[in-house]
Design a protein around this motif. Structure first.
Motif, short mmCIF file in Angstrom:
data_model
loop_
_atom_site.label_atom_id
_atom_site.label_comp_id
_atom_site.label_asym_id
_atom_site.label_seq_id
_atom_site.Cartn_x
_atom_site.Cartn_y
_atom_site.Cartn_z
N UNK A 229 0.82 -1.22 0.00
CA UNK A 229 0.00 0.00 0.00
C UNK A 229 0.86 1.27 0.00
N UNK A 230 1.93 1.22 0.79
CA UNK A 230 2.78 2.41 0.91
C UNK A 230 3.43 2.77 -0.42
N UNK B 221 0.95 4.25 -2.70
CA UNK B 221 0.65 5.64 -2.33
C UNK B 221 1.71 6.57 -2.89
N UNK B 222 2.98 6.15 -2.84
CA UNK B 222 4.06 6.99 -3.36
C UNK B 222 3.91 7.16 -4.87
N UNK C 60 1.05 9.50 -5.64
CA UNK C 60 1.42 10.87 -5.29
C UNK C 60 2.32 11.46 -6.36
N UNK D 108 0.29 12.44 -9.34
CA UNK D 108 -0.47 13.65 -9.06
C UNK D 108 0.45 14.87 -9.13
N UNK D 109 1.68 14.68 -8.66
CA UNK D 109 2.65 15.77 -8.68
C UNK D 109 2.93 16.25 -10.09
N UNK E 97 11.47 13.56 4.53
CA UNK E 97 10.24 13.14 5.20
C UNK E 97 9.85 11.73 4.75
N UNK E 98 10.00 11.49 3.46
CA UNK E 98 9.65 10.18 2.91
C UNK E 98 10.58 9.10 3.46
N UNK E 99 11.83 9.48 3.70
CA UNK E 99 12.79 8.51 4.21
C UNK E 99 12.48 8.13 5.65
N UNK E 100 11.75 8.98 6.38
CA UNK E 100 11.37 8.66 7.76
C UNK E 100 10.19 7.69 7.81
N UNK E 101 9.72 7.25 6.66
CA UNK E 101 8.58 6.34 6.61
C UNK E 101 9.07 4.90 6.78
N UNK E 102 8.15 3.96 7.03
CA UNK E 102 8.59 2.58 7.19
C UNK E 102 8.98 1.89 5.89
N UNK E 103 9.11 2.66 4.81
CA UNK E 103 9.60 2.08 3.55
C UNK E 103 11.12 2.06 3.59
N UNK E 104 11.72 0.97 3.12
CA UNK E 104 13.17 0.95 3.07
C UNK E 104 13.64 1.80 1.88
N UNK F 135 19.30 7.87 9.36
CA UNK F 135 19.65 8.60 8.14
C UNK F 135 21.16 8.59 7.93
N UNK G 60 13.93 0.96 8.30
CA UNK G 60 12.51 0.89 7.97
C UNK G 60 11.70 0.41 9.18
N UNK H 30 11.42 3.08 11.91
CA UNK H 30 10.52 4.18 11.54
C UNK H 30 9.06 3.88 11.83
N UNK I 20 12.50 18.26 7.04
CA UNK I 20 11.50 17.28 6.64
C UNK I 20 10.21 18.03 6.30
N UNK J 10 2.02 21.10 -3.34
CA UNK J 10 0.92 20.99 -4.30
C UNK J 10 -0.28 20.23 -3.72
N UNK K 156 -1.73 11.20 2.76
CA UNK K 156 -0.64 10.54 2.04
C UNK K 156 0.30 9.85 3.02
N UNK L 136 -1.16 6.74 4.57
CA UNK L 136 -1.13 5.53 3.75
C UNK L 136 0.28 4.99 3.60
N UNK L 137 1.28 5.88 3.63
CA UNK L 137 2.66 5.40 3.59
C UNK L 137 2.97 4.58 4.84
N UNK L 138 2.34 4.97 5.96
CA UNK L 138 2.55 4.22 7.20
C UNK L 138 1.62 3.01 7.31
#
Lengths: 261, 304
Positions: free
Chosen positions: A3-4, A7-8, A11, A14-15, A114-121, B53, B73, B76, B86, B91, B100, B103-105
Motif C-alpha cells: 500500500x505504501x 501511495x508513493x 502521489x 499527481x505531482x 520526510x519520505x525517508x522517515x517512513x517505514x519504507x526501506x 539517516x 525501515x 521508523x 522534513x 501541491x 498521504x 497511507x505510507x505508514x
C-alpha cells in the motif's frame, strides 16, 4: 507491491499532472513528434510537385509491390522506418521529466527526507519511484503511439485512399525497445540525482541521453544503417540487458546517506 | 522502560568533521528529554543517527530495541520525526498531505482520515485543512509537520526545534500537546533546541552538548547539584547590619550566596534583630542557562 509504495506512485503521478509546466512539456514533445511531424511528411508526399528531378528521386525508392502506388510506398517507409526512431525520444523524455522531478525535485523541496522517515526501506522508495517514472513513460508512449496511428491512418486514407499497416518494427519498438530505453534513462537520472542539486540540472544532463537516438535518426534518413527487424531486435535486447545491469547497480548504491548528501 | 539508548555514539563526516563524539545516554518512556546546545553542536547529527539517516562511525544506538542503522525501515514504524528539513508537498492540501503519510505508514484509508481530522483540530489547523500547503505560513507548516509525525501514533518522537517560528499561542498549544503525549500516552520525546528557557519549561531531563560532546546529563536538580550547588538569596531591605557581607545588585537589592535554603532563616533573623526592615526575600536557584554557561566556561578553562 504494498500500500505504501502504491501511495508513493499515486502521489508522484499527481505531482506531475498538477504541475502545469511539467505537464505541458510532457504533452508538447509527443504532439510535435507524433502528430505534427508525421502529418507534415504525409502531406509533403501527397503534394509533391510533378518536377522531373523529384520523379527521378522517387524512382530510386525500392518498390516491393508494384501494385502499390509510389505515394503509399513512401508513406509506408516513413511510418515504419523513420517514425519508430523518432518515437524513442518520447519514453526518454517522459521518463526523464518524471525521474528528475521525483528524485531531485523531492530533494530540492526537502520532502525526500520526510519520505525517508517512513517505514519504507530505501530500496522500496527507489523501486516505487522508478515504477512511477516507468509507468508514466509507458503511458505517454502508448497514448502517443495510438494518437499517431489514428492521425496518420486518417490522413493516408483521405489523401491516398488506402490504409497503411504498421509492420513488426513497431511491435518491437513498443514492447521491447522503448521500455528498456526508458528504464536506462530513469536509472541514469536517479544515479545522477545524488549529485544534482536542482531539477533543471538533472533534466539538462538527461538531454544527453537523446544523442544516441539522434544518431539513429541520422542513420535512418541517410540510409547508413537502415534498421531492419533483426538489428532492432538485437538493439532491444542489448538495451534491456543494459537497463537491468544499471538498475541492479543503482539499487545497491541507494542509501539514505547518499540521498541526503 | 528504556526506549532510546546511545552507547559511545560517534560520527565523523567524510570531511573529517567530528560532529558527535562518544555520546552515551538513555531515555525512558514517558520522558521529555531536552537535548540542548548551540547551533552546530551536533544535535541534528545525533537525531539523524538515531533515525537511521546516517550510519555511526563509532559506537551504536537503539530505538525500541532496534538498531536504526541496521534496520531503519522497522525503527521508523514506531518513530515520529520533526526536523526543519522534513517538509511536505506544496501541491497538496494540508489534509491530503496527512492522508498521504497515513497511507505510507500503512494506515487504512478511513482510519487515516479520522486521525488526520483529530490532529488538525488539536493543532488548530482545521480551518486550513483544505488549503494547499503553498498558502501555509511557517508556523502552520511547523504544526502540520508535528501532525504528520504523530499520524501513526509513534512511541518515540524526535523533535528538532519544534516551536521555532511559532507565535506564543501556537507554541503553548504545541507544548501542551507534547506534555500530554508524554504523560498520557507514555511517548518518549527527544527534543533538540538551543532555547534553554523553553527547554527548562517543558523537559523533564536534559543533556547539554557542545562540539559533539555531552557535557552533562540529568534532571534540573541533578544538574544544579552537580555544577552550581546552592542558591542566590535576594533580599530587599533597609538598615542592614554592616557586618553582614552582602553585595548590592543593580536594582539595589542585596545578594548573598547560600549553600541551601536552611541558611535563609538565620540571615533574615539577623537583619530583623539588627532593626532592619525586610520587604522581600527570594532564593534564586541556578537556571538551565546559568548551568550551561558555567559548564562551557569550565570546559574552556580545562582546555586552556
Amino acid at each position: 507491491m504494498n500500500q505504501a509504495m502504491t501511495a508513493v506512485i499515486k502521489k508522484d503521478f499527481k505531482g506531475i499532472t498538477s504541475n502545469r509546466r511539467l505537464f505541458a512539456s510532457l504533452l508538447i514533445v509527443p504532439l510535435a513528434l507524433m502528430i505534427i511531424l508525421p502529418s507534415i511528411f504525409i502531406f509533403m508526399i501527397h503534394f509533391i510537385p510533378d518536377d522531373p528531378d523529384v520523379q527521378k528521386l522517387l524512382d530510386l525508392i525500392p518498390r516491393l509491390d508494384p501494385s502499390v502506388s509510389i505515394e503509399l510506398t513512401v508513406a509506408g517507409l516513413i511510418v515504419n522506418y523513420i517514425l519508430p526512431v523518432f518515437f524513442l525520444i518520447i519514453p526518454i523524455m517522459a521518463a526523464s521529466i518524471m525521474a528528475a522531478s521525483s528524485f531531485v525535485g523531492e530533494k530540492e523541496k526537502h520532502t525526500l527526507e520526510t519520505l525517508l522517515y517512513s517505514p519504507l526501506s530505501a530500496g522500496q522508495i527507489f523501486r516505487a519511484k522508478v515504477m512511477a517514472s516507468f509507468l508514466l513513460s509507458m503511458t505517454v508512449s502508448m497514448i502517443s503511439f495510438l494518437a499517431m496511428f489514428a492521425v496518420v491512418e486518417t490522413e493516408v486514407f483521405f489523401l491516398m485512399g488506402s490504409l497503411l499497416l504498421p509492420d513488426i518494427n513497431w511491435l518491437i519498438v513498443l514492447l521491447l525497445l522503448s521500455p528498456s530505453v526508458s528504464l536506462i534513462a530513469i536509472t541514469l537520472i536517479v544515479r545522477g540525482s545524488a549529485k544534482a542539486q536542482s531539477v533543471e540540472e538533472s533534466q539538462q544532463s538527461a538531454v544527453f541521453l537523446i544523442i544516441p537516438v539522434l544518431l539513429l535518426i541520422v542513420g535512418q534518413f541517410s540510409g547508413v544503417m537502415l534498421l531492419n527487424v533483426w538489428i532492432l531486435l538485437g538493439l532491444s535486447i542489448l538495451c534491456a540487458a543494459a537497463a537491468w545491469l544499471l538498475m541492479q547497480r543503482a539499487l545497491g548504491k541507494f542509501t539514505y546517506e547518499m540521498l541526503l548528501r | 522502560m528504556q526506549t532510546v539508548i546511545l552507547e559511545n555514539l560517534s560520527k565523523t563526516y567524510p570531511s573529517g568533521k567530528q560532529a558527535v563524539r562518544q555520546i552515551s545516554l538513555s531515555l525512558n518512556s514517558g520522558e521529555i528529554y531536552g537535548f540542548l546546545g548551540p547551533n552546530g553542536a551536533g544535535k541534528t547529527t545525533t537525531v539523524k543517527l538515531l533515525t537511521g539517516m546516517l550510519t555511526p562511525s563509532g559506537g551504536c544506538c537503539s530505538v525500541l530495541g532496534t538498531d536504526p542503522a541496521l534496520n531503519p525501515a522497522k525503527t521508523h514504524e514506531n518513530m515520529g520525526v520533526v526536523t526543519e528539513h522534513a517538509q511536505m508537498y506544496d501541491n497538496l492540501t494540508g489534509f491530503d498531505n496527512l492522508i498521504f503519510y497515513a497511507s505510507v505508514f500503512g494506515i487504512a484509508s478511513e482510519e487515516g482520515k479520522k486521525r488526520a481530522d483529530t490532529l488538525l483540530r488539536q493543532l488548530g489547523l482545521w480551518e486550513a485543512a483544505d488549503q494547499k500547503l503553498s498558502a501555509y505560513s511557517t508556523g502552520m507548516r511547523q504544526r502540520l509537520s508535528l501532525a504528520r509525525a504523530l499520524i501513526h501514533r509513534p512511541k518515540v518522537l524526535f523533535l528538532d526545534e519544534p516551536t521555532s517560528g511559532l507565535d506564543p499561542e501556537s507554541a503553548q498549544n504545541v507544548n501542551h500537546l507534547i506534555r500530554e503525549l508524554a504523560e498520557n500516552e507514555n511517548v518518549t520525546i527527544f527534543l533538540c533546541t538551543h532555547q534553554l528557557r523553553y527547554a527548562q519549561e517543558i523537559c523533564t531531563r536534559f543533556g547539554l552538548i557542545e562540539n559533539g560532546r555531552l557535557l552533562a546529563s540529568g534532571t534540573l536538580q541533578e544538574l544544579q547539584a552537580k555544577t552550581l550547588p546552592g542558591a542566590l538569596l535576594k533580599i530587599r531591605a533597609d538598615h542592614v547590619p554592616a557586618d553582614l557581607t552582602l553585595n548590592r545588585d543593580t536594582d539595589g537589592q542585596y545578594e548573598i550566596k547560600i549553600r541551601s535554603e536552611e541558611d535563609i532563616p538565620a540571615i533574615i533573623r539577623r537583619i530583623v534583630e539588627a532593626g532592619g526592615n525586610i520587604y522581600s526575600a527570594a532564593a534564586k536557584r541556578p537556571t538551565l542557562e546559568d548551568i550551561y554557561f558555567s559548564l562551557t566556561a569550565q570546559k574552556k578553562e580545562e582546555e586552556v
